[in-house]
Design an enzyme around this catalytic site. Structure first.
Site: not given
Ligand code: PBG
Length: 324
Positions: A195, A248
């Site tokens: 991520k 991601k």
């Molecule tokens: C954290 C989380 C995030 C997303 C999914 N789970 C955001 C972050 O790390 O700030 C982002 C998903 C998206 O942008 O669609 N709980």
């Protein structure tokens, strides 16, 4: 003159032939639809930066789920937005928290739909970080304890899959142990293994009300410039017992999806994130692009890169188009 060359166009002559040699498919079963759940009643709050996406109170969530079910979507991922946030995100691991109630409700009415629980603290903490904070540092091992409690509470509520997203080191093994000890050894972990600290999450933070109140997430999410580090992250999570690996965001990271696919033999999930959704919506509202064709082209590119599953805000549209 006798120049030899290949006649690639032979296989592109008509739609039937093109369909016969098509290499990649998108199926309804590939789609996981994200849903945001809030406290209250009769709430269907639009997210201004994500046209077509809403925060749902539980009664309205049921209505939405009827549509999801009718479209043949097999899985949803739930994000909870509690009414009260605190420093340690206690609503994340409260058995009667908004996410837990959302999970119970969906499983009661739609037992055949797989409910993935996003396991993180950022939607539940008043500072908006994904863990416990001390002197503006996000503490790893202290956060793990709360993450385990959150996962177990979600499994108790009926979650079919646990998806830890906070990027603390060791979260997979800690959650695996916690789930096993609580009698949930059958519940798979879909790890947000890779991520990145991405600006593409901007609209999500409006939807989940989870913008960090100070600093950023760069001490736990990855540097977009790094590829080898992604492989190290994936290896750790597989060794710790992950059942699925998420990469991601998706679009700017298709090289990473392919790398992870080539190095691991468990299902790979691409998260087609909020910013990727918003860009398409904005351009199509301006009449600048052909929305449907662009969405399908992007999702097929994720499959071609090696993703087995795609978490996408476009799931309802796409399921409808596949049906056609
Ligand atoms: C954290 C989380 C995030 C997303 C999914 N789970 C955001 C972050 O790390 O700030 C982002 C998903 C998206 O942008 O669609 N709980």
């Amino acid at each position: 003159m006798n120049i030899a060359f290949d006649r690639h166009r032979r296989l592109r002559q008509n739609a039937t032939l093109r369909a016969m040699v098509r290499e990649t498919y998108l199926r309804k079963e590939d789609l996981i639809y994200p849903l945001f759940v809030v406290e209250g009643e009769e709430k269907k709050n639009p997210i201004s930066s994500m046209p077509g996406i809403y925060q749902f109170s539980l009664d309205m969530l049921l209505e939405e789920m009827k549509e999801v079910d009718a479209l043949g979507i097999s899985s949803v991922i739930l994000f909870g937005i509690p009414a009260h946030k605190d420093a340690v995100g206690s609503q994340a691991y409260c058995d009667s928290g908004i996410l837990q109630r959302g999970i119970m409700l969906i499983k009661e009415h739609f037992p055949h739909i797989m409910v993935v629980a996003d396991t993180c603290l950022c939607e539940y903490t008043d500072h908006g970080h994904c863990g416990v904070v001390k002197h503006e540092h996000v503490l790893n091992d202290e956060s793990l304890k709360l993450l385990v409690k959150t996962a177990v509470s979600q499994a108790k509520a009926g979650a079919d899959i646990i998806a830890p997203s906070n990027m603390m080191d060791g979260f997979v093994i800690a959650i695996r142990k916690g789930l096993d000890e609580a009698g949930f050894s059958h519940i798979p972990i879909m790890s947000y293994a890779v991520k990145y600290a991405s600006a593409f999450y901007g609209p999500f933070r409006e939807a989940a009300e989870s913008t960090p109140q100070f600093g950023d997430r760069k001490t736990y999410q990855m540097d977009p410039a790094n590829r080898l580090e992604a492989l190290r992250e994936a290896v750790s999570d597989v060794q710790e017992g992950a059942d699925f690996l998420i990469v991601k965001p998706a679009l700017s990271y298709l090289d990473i999806v392919r790398d992870v696919r080539n190095n691991h033999n468990i299902p790979i999930v691409a998260y087609n994130v909020s910013g990727e959704y918003s860009m398409i919506k904005a351009a199509s509202q301006n009449g600048w692009i052909d929305e449907k064709r662009i969405i399908m082209e992007q999702l097929i590119s994720m499959k071609r890169a090696g993703a087995d599953l795609i978490i996408t805000y476009f799931a309802k549209d796409v399921a409808g188009w596949i049906e056609e």
